[in-house]
Design a protein around this motif. Structure first.
Motif, mmCIF file in Angstrom:
data_model
loop_
_atom_site.group_PDB
_atom_site.id
_atom_site.type_symbol
_atom_site.label_atom_id
_atom_site.label_comp_id
_atom_site.label_asym_id
_atom_site.label_seq_id
_atom_site.Cartn_x
_atom_site.Cartn_y
_atom_site.Cartn_z
ATOM 1 N N HIS A 122 0.861 -1.181 0.000
ATOM 2 C CA HIS A 122 0.000 0.000 0.000
ATOM 3 C C HIS A 122 0.899 1.232 0.000
ATOM 4 N N THR A 125 1.269 5.287 0.193
ATOM 5 C CA THR A 125 0.684 6.572 0.551
ATOM 6 C C THR A 125 1.779 7.629 0.461
ATOM 7 N N ASP A 164 -1.793 4.485 -3.706
ATOM 8 C CA ASP A 164 -3.214 4.340 -3.422
ATOM 9 C C ASP A 164 -3.822 5.666 -2.973
ATOM 10 N N SER A 165 -3.021 6.471 -2.273
ATOM 11 C CA SER A 165 -3.565 7.722 -1.739
ATOM 12 C C SER A 165 -2.479 8.783 -1.629
#
Length: 579
Positions: A421, A423, A486-487
């Motif tokens: 993930h 970020t 993802d962000s």
């Protein structure tokens, strides 16, 4: 035209033609490089109308070469090359050897000398960095194992080209003295190269990062940009004046030094847009060499050259990748991405022409082969999966199965970093610091983008991935891994949030963006730019004051929540001019 305005007219005419034709070719879904080469033909001496000043255009082109090579040095990452060395090293060497031999045979059949033929063969053996990265990126392959292998392969081609640029003058200059003369010239060139490399890395690594750090701490973007340009041009000119080397090599080494420092991303994002402009003029200057009247006589050589570029090079690369037990899809992706020629081919040809080795016909053939191969390359690359399936089905069943088994063992597995993930936190003030701590405590390792060099060094020392640079620049976001993120959490007080978000969303439309606004008037622009959630300090103060007042007056929890929603509606739903 008046002679005192030659520079202005050449710059204006060349860039205008490049803009118009580059835009047209882009709209036709072709590489803009084709438009730039056509622009050169249009403003060249062999077509009617405006004629650019050739000598001035050549000097602009030299600046373009310097900045291109500086950029190659900036982006040269040894760790990426080491990751694919088992395939890229033998593959690049074999492919270069095969393409050089085939090109030399084409040149010799055309009646050129063996020296000219070999230089011509080397020129068509290397692919274009600009075209390859663009094709891989447009096809969403750049950040895959196949993309990493293709880029590593191309880096080796670039390094080989740099060595040829260094040794070619010595080889040509020593040819008149026989074997002893060649050996002496090459030996002298190698000694000069060793001296230049030693000087650059011993002195440059002590001086250049310190200079950049001192300028960066002034906070002036203009001074930083100017410093990087001075480093690129200064090292290039110094290498030619002090060591008799090519300016291209000096620029490459200067880029290596800067690329190993904390300033690589910022240098690429802020100082090298000028590289793109001068690189355009480089292609324009190459296009000016094309004489359409000679095409009728040289088309057989051009056709044979295209056969080498579009068939010989990819086939050699394909065989190597398959024999080294990589999946057939990877093999075709790498092979077809190399089926073109570009900037380095012209750099070699220009040097060969300056040394009196390359005939004019060779340059004409290279321009034609470049335009056609660059035009066809995206179409060929889009067929890679179909070709891989057909080849596997009819010819290479066992090889494909073995490669797939190798992939299952993890040889082609994507790095863990790509699967995690991701970020990205922009800004490391109090809010960014808190967010980073909370993310890490919850098992998420963020990437911080920060414009304060000391903060970046501190974060890196703590084991936190941090990128130094301006998040409004695409190169910085690419370095942070925005395409796989993802962000994005925007907390910075210094950067324009809408610019950062627009750039990020343009690269990764599916990105979730949480942004901080300092004032209510910023909320609308951040939302328009693509922020999914915007948090503002003014709103939180209003919410908090409303809640405390209502509780003091004896309101129930439902009344408090209702009033909070009404305050939110008043703050965010009214037009900006009414606030």
């Amino acid at each position: 035209m008046p002679h005192d305005l030659d520079l202005i007219f050449t710059l204006t005419g060349g860039l205008t033609a490049a803009l118009a034709l580059g835009f047209i070719t882009q709209r036709l879904r072709l590489s803009p490089i084709i438009g730039y080469l056509l622009a050169g033909i249009l403003v060249g001496p062999f077509t009617p109308g405006f004629v650019a000043h050739k000598a001035i255009a050549d000097q602009f082109a030299e600046i373009g070469v310097i900045l291109l090579m500086f950029g190659v040095g900036l982006q040269f990452h040894v760790r990426e090359l080491l990751a694919v060395r088992k395939v890229a090293v033998p593959g690049a060497l074999l492919q270069i050897s095969v393409a050089t031999a085939l090109g030399a045979l084409v040149g010799h059949a055309a009646g050129w000398s063996w020296a000219a033929s070999v230089v011509f063969g080397i020129a068509i053996s290397v692919a274009s960095t600009v075209v390859l990265t663009r094709v891989l990126s447009d096809s969403h392959v750049l950040h895959t194992p196949a993309g990493h292998l293709a880029v590593g392969w191309l880096v080796l081609e670039d390094v080989f080209t740099v060595l040829v640029l260094v040794l070619l003058p010595g080889l040509v200059g020593g040819a008149s003295g026989g074997g002893a003369g060649i050996a002496m010239s090459v030996g002298l060139a190698v000694l000069k190269l060793a001296g230049l490399v030693a000087f650059t890395f011993i002195v440059g690594q002590r001086v250049i990062p310190v200079l950049l750090g001192y300028v960066a701490r002034t906070g002036s973007r203009e001074l930083f940009t100017l410093t990087v340009l001075v480093v690129a041009l200064g090292v290039a000119v110094g290498s030619a004046m002090l060591f008799g080397s090519s300016m291209a090599l000096g620029a490459f080494l200067g880029g290596l030094v800067v690329g190993q420092s904390d300033f690589s991303s910022r240098a690429a994002s802020e100082a090298l847009p000028m590289r793109d402009a001068f690189a355009v003029l480089f292609f324009v200057s190459v296009g000016m060499l094309l004489d359409p009247s000679q095409l009728a006589a040289s088309w057989p050589v051009a056709a044979a050259t295209l056969a080498v570029v579009l068939l010989g090079k990819p086939l050699a690369a394909l065989v190597v990748v398959v024999l080294l037990r990589r999946p057939m899809k990877t093999a075709f992706a790498v092979a077809l991405s190399l089926a073109q020629i570009g900037e380095f081919s012209f750099i070699l040809a220009t040097l060969g022409r300056q040394l009196g080795v390359m005939p004019d016909e060779a340059t004409q053939v290279l321009v034609v082969a470049s335009i056609v191969s660059i035009t066809l390359n995206p179409l060929l690359f889009s067929a890679r999966d179909r070709l891989a399936r057909w080849t596997s089905a009819f010819f290479l069943r066992r090889s494909s199965a073995a490669a797939a088994a190798g992939g299952a063992r993890g040889e082609e597995a994507a790095p863990v970093d790509e699967l995690a993930h991701r970020t990205i936190v922009v800004g490391y003030g109090p809010v960014g610091r808190t967010l980073t701590r909370l993310l890490r405590e919850n098992g998420i390792e963020p990437t911080v983008v920060e414009l304060n060099l000391d903060t970046v060094k501190t974060l890196q020392a703590q084991g936190i991935r941090a990128i130094y640079g301006d998040a409004t620049q695409r190169e910085i976001l690419d370095r942070a891994g925005i395409s796989k993120a993802d962000s994005l959490l925007f907390t910075s007080a210094g950067a324009p949030g809408d610019g950062v978000i627009e750039q990020a969303k343009g690269i990764n439309p599916g990105l979730f963006v949480l942004a901080r606004a300092f004032y209510l008037r910023e909320v609308a622009s951040l939302k328009k730019a693509g922020a999914d959630v915007v948090v503002t300090g003014e709103a939180e103060v209003a919410f908090s004051m409303t809640e405390r007042l209502l509780v003091r007056l004896g309101a129930t929890a439902e009344q408090v929540e209702r009033e909070r929603e009404r305050v939110r509606s008043e703050l965010f739903d009214r037009p900006a001019e009414a606030r």
